[in-house]
Design a protein around this motif. Structure first.
Motif, PDB file in Angstrom:
ATOM      1  N   GLY A 277       0.802  -1.229  -0.085  1.00  0.00           N
ATOM      2  CA  GLY A 277       0.122   0.049   0.092  1.00  0.00           C
ATOM      3  C   GLY A 277       0.782   1.224  -0.017  1.00  0.00           C
ATOM      4  N   LYS A 278       2.243   1.213  -0.006  1.00  0.00           N
ATOM      5  CA  LYS A 278       3.066   1.993  -0.050  1.00  0.00           C
ATOM      6  C   LYS A 278       3.141   2.989  -1.277  1.00  0.00           C
ATOM      7  CE  LYS A 278       5.796   0.703   4.080  1.00  0.00           C
ATOM      8  NZ  LYS A 278       7.261   0.336   4.326  1.00  0.00           N
ATOM      9  N   PHE A 279       3.514   4.174  -1.282  1.00  0.00           N
ATOM     10  CA  PHE A 279       3.579   4.767  -2.681  1.00  0.00           C
ATOM     11  C   PHE A 279       4.900   4.066  -3.258  1.00  0.00           C
ATOM     12  CE2 PHE A 279       1.223   8.261  -0.897  1.00  0.00           C
ATOM     13  CZ  PHE A 279       0.105   8.015  -1.944  1.00  0.00           C
ATOM     14  N   THR A 280       5.123   3.914  -4.578  1.00  0.00           N
ATOM     15  CA  THR A 280       6.093   3.421  -5.221  1.00  0.00           C
ATOM     16  C   THR A 280       7.056   4.646  -5.575  1.00  0.00           C
ATOM     17  OG1 THR A 280       5.281   3.813  -7.473  1.00  0.00           O
ATOM     18  CG2 THR A 280       5.284   1.359  -6.245  1.00  0.00           C
ATOM     19  N   GLU A 281       8.460   4.587  -5.754  1.00  0.00           N
ATOM     20  CA  GLU A 281       9.362   5.656  -6.004  1.00  0.00           C
ATOM     21  C   GLU A 281       8.888   6.075  -7.498  1.00  0.00           C
ATOM     22  OE1 GLU A 281      13.496   5.679  -4.752  1.00  0.00           O
ATOM     23  OE2 GLU A 281      13.256   3.847  -5.011  1.00  0.00           O
ATOM     24  N   GLU A 282       9.032   7.659  -7.461  1.00  0.00           N
ATOM     25  CA  GLU A 282       8.463   8.317  -8.654  1.00  0.00           C
ATOM     26  C   GLU A 282       9.739   7.934  -9.609  1.00  0.00           C
ATOM     27  OE1 GLU A 282       6.688  12.260 -10.434  1.00  0.00           O
ATOM     28  OE2 GLU A 282       6.938  12.130  -8.234  1.00  0.00           O
ATOM     29  N   TYR A 283      10.893   8.065  -9.032  1.00  0.00           N
ATOM     30  CA  TYR A 283      12.175   8.003  -9.985  1.00  0.00           C
ATOM     31  C   TYR A 283      13.016   7.086  -9.246  1.00  0.00           C
ATOM     32  CZ  TYR A 283      10.405  12.583 -11.619  1.00  0.00           C
ATOM     33  OH  TYR A 283       9.702  13.776 -12.095  1.00  0.00           O
ATOM     34  N   PRO A 284      13.005   5.814  -9.634  1.00  0.00           N
ATOM     35  CA  PRO A 284      13.748   4.763  -9.257  1.00  0.00           C
ATOM     36  C   PRO A 284      15.283   5.135  -9.562  1.00  0.00           C
ATOM     37  CG  PRO A 284      12.130   3.828 -10.555  1.00  0.00           C
ATOM     38  CD  PRO A 284      11.948   5.203 -10.841  1.00  0.00           C
ATOM     39  N   PRO A 285      15.935   4.490  -8.477  1.00  0.00           N
ATOM     40  CA  PRO A 285      17.660   4.660  -8.783  1.00  0.00           C
ATOM     41  C   PRO A 285      18.229   4.136 -10.120  1.00  0.00           C
ATOM     42  CG  PRO A 285      17.239   4.048  -6.515  1.00  0.00           C
ATOM     43  CD  PRO A 285      15.923   3.901  -7.281  1.00  0.00           C
ATOM     44  N   GLN A 286      17.372   3.046 -10.585  1.00  0.00           N
ATOM     45  CA  GLN A 286      18.142   2.457 -11.730  1.00  0.00           C
ATOM     46  C   GLN A 286      17.842   3.529 -12.887  1.00  0.00           C
ATOM     47  OE1 GLN A 286      19.656  -0.622 -11.986  1.00  0.00           O
ATOM     48  NE2 GLN A 286      20.090   0.157 -13.859  1.00  0.00           N
ATOM     49  N   GLU A 287      16.649   4.329 -12.925  1.00  0.00           N
ATOM     50  CA  GLU A 287      16.662   5.421 -13.876  1.00  0.00           C
ATOM     51  C   GLU A 287      17.960   6.206 -13.950  1.00  0.00           C
ATOM     52  OE1 GLU A 287      12.947   7.494 -14.341  1.00  0.00           O
ATOM     53  OE2 GLU A 287      12.048   5.699 -13.915  1.00  0.00           O
ATOM     54  N   PHE A 288      18.451   6.586 -12.801  1.00  0.00           N
ATOM     55  CA  PHE A 288      19.673   7.531 -13.090  1.00  0.00           C
ATOM     56  C   PHE A 288      20.978   6.835 -13.382  1.00  0.00           C
ATOM     57  CE2 PHE A 288      16.479   9.299 -10.186  1.00  0.00           C
ATOM     58  CZ  PHE A 288      16.789  10.393 -10.556  1.00  0.00           C
TER      59      PHE A 288
ATOM     60  N   SER B 270      19.334  14.867 -15.093  1.00  0.00           N
ATOM     61  CA  SER B 270      17.867  15.211 -14.572  1.00  0.00           C
ATOM     62  C   SER B 270      17.077  15.369 -15.870  1.00  0.00           C
ATOM     63  CB  SER B 270      17.745  16.527 -13.808  1.00  0.00           C
ATOM     64  OG  SER B 270      18.034  17.548 -14.537  1.00  0.00           O
ATOM     65  N   ASP B 271      17.558  16.036 -17.091  1.00  0.00           N
ATOM     66  CA  ASP B 271      17.010  16.071 -18.315  1.00  0.00           C
ATOM     67  C   ASP B 271      16.480  14.500 -18.833  1.00  0.00           C
ATOM     68  OD1 ASP B 271      16.832  18.721 -18.189  1.00  0.00           O
ATOM     69  OD2 ASP B 271      18.589  18.857 -19.669  1.00  0.00           O
ATOM     70  N   TYR B 272      17.547  13.893 -18.819  1.00  0.00           N
ATOM     71  CA  TYR B 272      17.106  12.526 -19.391  1.00  0.00           C
ATOM     72  C   TYR B 272      16.270  11.781 -18.616  1.00  0.00           C
ATOM     73  CZ  TYR B 272      18.592   7.801 -21.043  1.00  0.00           C
ATOM     74  OH  TYR B 272      18.636   6.513 -21.495  1.00  0.00           O
ATOM     75  N   VAL B 273      16.277  11.741 -17.294  1.00  0.00           N
ATOM     76  CA  VAL B 273      15.438  11.244 -16.117  1.00  0.00           C
ATOM     77  C   VAL B 273      13.983  11.779 -16.344  1.00  0.00           C
ATOM     78  CG1 VAL B 273      14.851  10.438 -14.086  1.00  0.00           C
ATOM     79  CG2 VAL B 273      17.114  10.118 -14.782  1.00  0.00           C
ATOM     80  N   GLY B 274      13.761  12.941 -16.647  1.00  0.00           N
ATOM     81  CA  GLY B 274      12.640  14.016 -16.594  1.00  0.00           C
ATOM     82  C   GLY B 274      12.216  14.586 -15.103  1.00  0.00           C
ATOM     83  N   CYS B 275      13.242  14.670 -14.328  1.00  0.00           N
ATOM     84  CA  CYS B 275      12.947  15.196 -12.955  1.00  0.00           C
ATOM     85  C   CYS B 275      13.685  16.490 -12.823  1.00  0.00           C
ATOM     86  CB  CYS B 275      13.514  14.410 -11.971  1.00  0.00           C
ATOM     87  SG  CYS B 275      15.185  13.849 -12.069  1.00  0.00           S
ATOM     88  N   ASP B 276      13.553  17.070 -11.775  1.00  0.00           N
ATOM     89  CA  ASP B 276      14.233  18.391 -11.524  1.00  0.00           C
ATOM     90  C   ASP B 276      15.662  17.988 -11.214  1.00  0.00           C
ATOM     91  OD1 ASP B 276      14.294  18.611  -8.598  1.00  0.00           O
ATOM     92  OD2 ASP B 276      12.327  18.909  -8.811  1.00  0.00           O
ATOM     93  N   ARG B 277      16.406  19.249 -11.111  1.00  0.00           N
ATOM     94  CA  ARG B 277      17.780  19.044 -10.821  1.00  0.00           C
ATOM     95  C   ARG B 277      18.077  18.803  -9.632  1.00  0.00           C
ATOM     96  NH1 ARG B 277      22.022  21.203  -9.040  1.00  0.00           N
ATOM     97  NH2 ARG B 277      23.974  21.392 -10.160  1.00  0.00           N
ATOM     98  N   ARG B 278      17.093  19.221  -8.446  1.00  0.00           N
ATOM     99  CA  ARG B 278      17.494  18.938  -7.418  1.00  0.00           C
ATOM    100  C   ARG B 278      17.114  17.569  -6.880  1.00  0.00           C
ATOM    101  NH1 ARG B 278      19.986  20.139  -2.727  1.00  0.00           N
ATOM    102  NH2 ARG B 278      18.825  20.115  -0.892  1.00  0.00           N
ATOM    103  N   THR B 279      15.974  17.088  -7.686  1.00  0.00           N
ATOM    104  CA  THR B 279      15.799  15.482  -7.245  1.00  0.00           C
ATOM    105  C   THR B 279      16.827  14.612  -7.849  1.00  0.00           C
ATOM    106  OG1 THR B 279      13.373  15.874  -7.369  1.00  0.00           O
ATOM    107  CG2 THR B 279      14.166  13.868  -7.845  1.00  0.00           C
ATOM    108  N   ALA B 280      17.352  14.985  -8.991  1.00  0.00           N
ATOM    109  CA  ALA B 280      18.467  14.415  -9.644  1.00  0.00           C
ATOM    110  C   ALA B 280      19.745  14.390  -8.778  1.00  0.00           C
ATOM    111  CB  ALA B 280      18.889  14.798 -10.926  1.00  0.00           C
ATOM    112  N   TYR B 281      20.200  15.462  -8.290  1.00  0.00           N
ATOM    113  CA  TYR B 281      21.202  15.835  -7.019  1.00  0.00           C
ATOM    114  C   TYR B 281      20.954  15.085  -6.175  1.00  0.00           C
ATOM    115  CZ  TYR B 281      24.780  17.851  -4.140  1.00  0.00           C
ATOM    116  OH  TYR B 281      25.522  17.779  -3.192  1.00  0.00           O
ATOM    117  N   LEU B 282      20.103  14.807  -5.340  1.00  0.00           N
ATOM    118  CA  LEU B 282      19.700  14.140  -4.041  1.00  0.00           C
ATOM    119  C   LEU B 282      19.760  12.777  -4.496  1.00  0.00           C
ATOM    120  CD1 LEU B 282      16.807  16.083  -2.628  1.00  0.00           C
ATOM    121  CD2 LEU B 282      19.211  16.120  -1.840  1.00  0.00           C
ATOM    122  N   LYS B 283      19.139  12.262  -5.669  1.00  0.00           N
ATOM    123  CA  LYS B 283      19.338  10.808  -6.022  1.00  0.00           C
ATOM    124  C   LYS B 283      20.736  10.275  -6.063  1.00  0.00           C
ATOM    125  CE  LYS B 283      15.730   8.749  -6.453  1.00  0.00           C
ATOM    126  NZ  LYS B 283      14.732   8.057  -5.654  1.00  0.00           N
ATOM    127  N   LEU B 284      21.490  11.081  -6.832  1.00  0.00           N
ATOM    128  CA  LEU B 284      22.818  10.823  -7.288  1.00  0.00           C
ATOM    129  C   LEU B 284      23.658  10.671  -6.107  1.00  0.00           C
ATOM    130  CD1 LEU B 284      22.811  12.939 -10.476  1.00  0.00           C
ATOM    131  CD2 LEU B 284      23.231  10.509 -10.266  1.00  0.00           C
TER     132      LEU B 284
END
Length: 76
Positions: A11-22, A38-52
């Motif tokens: 019942g938990k939300f799935t990750e919107e941007y899974p690590p494998q996408e990065f 971030s452009d490749y994945v389709g997320c904002d730069r801050r989201t990409a930075y935190l995931k990376l």
């Protein structure tokens, strides 16, 4: 907020941007800056930075400073 998918069992939300996408983005693009990833994945730069950064802490990727930017690459 946009509708998000839930895991059917937990019942938990799935990750919107899974690590494998990065990881896939870096594999496809080669060593790249945060904005390019971030452009490749389709997320904002801050989201990409935190995931990376999280992937870097896990030893999956590494970063190096090039000028005023961080260049991300897959860890060997």
């Amino acid at each position: 907020m946009a509708d998000r998918d839930r895991d059917e069992e937990s019942g938990k939300f799935t990750e919107e941007y899974p690590p494998q996408e990065f990881l896939d983005a870096i594999a496809e693009l080669g060593p790249s800056g945060t904005t390019d990833i971030s452009d490749y994945v389709g997320c904002d730069r801050r989201t990409a930075y935190l995931k990376l950064k999280s992937l870097e802490e896990e030893g999956e990727v590494r970063s190096r400073k090039v000028g005023n930017s961080l260049l991300w690459e897959l860890a060997e």
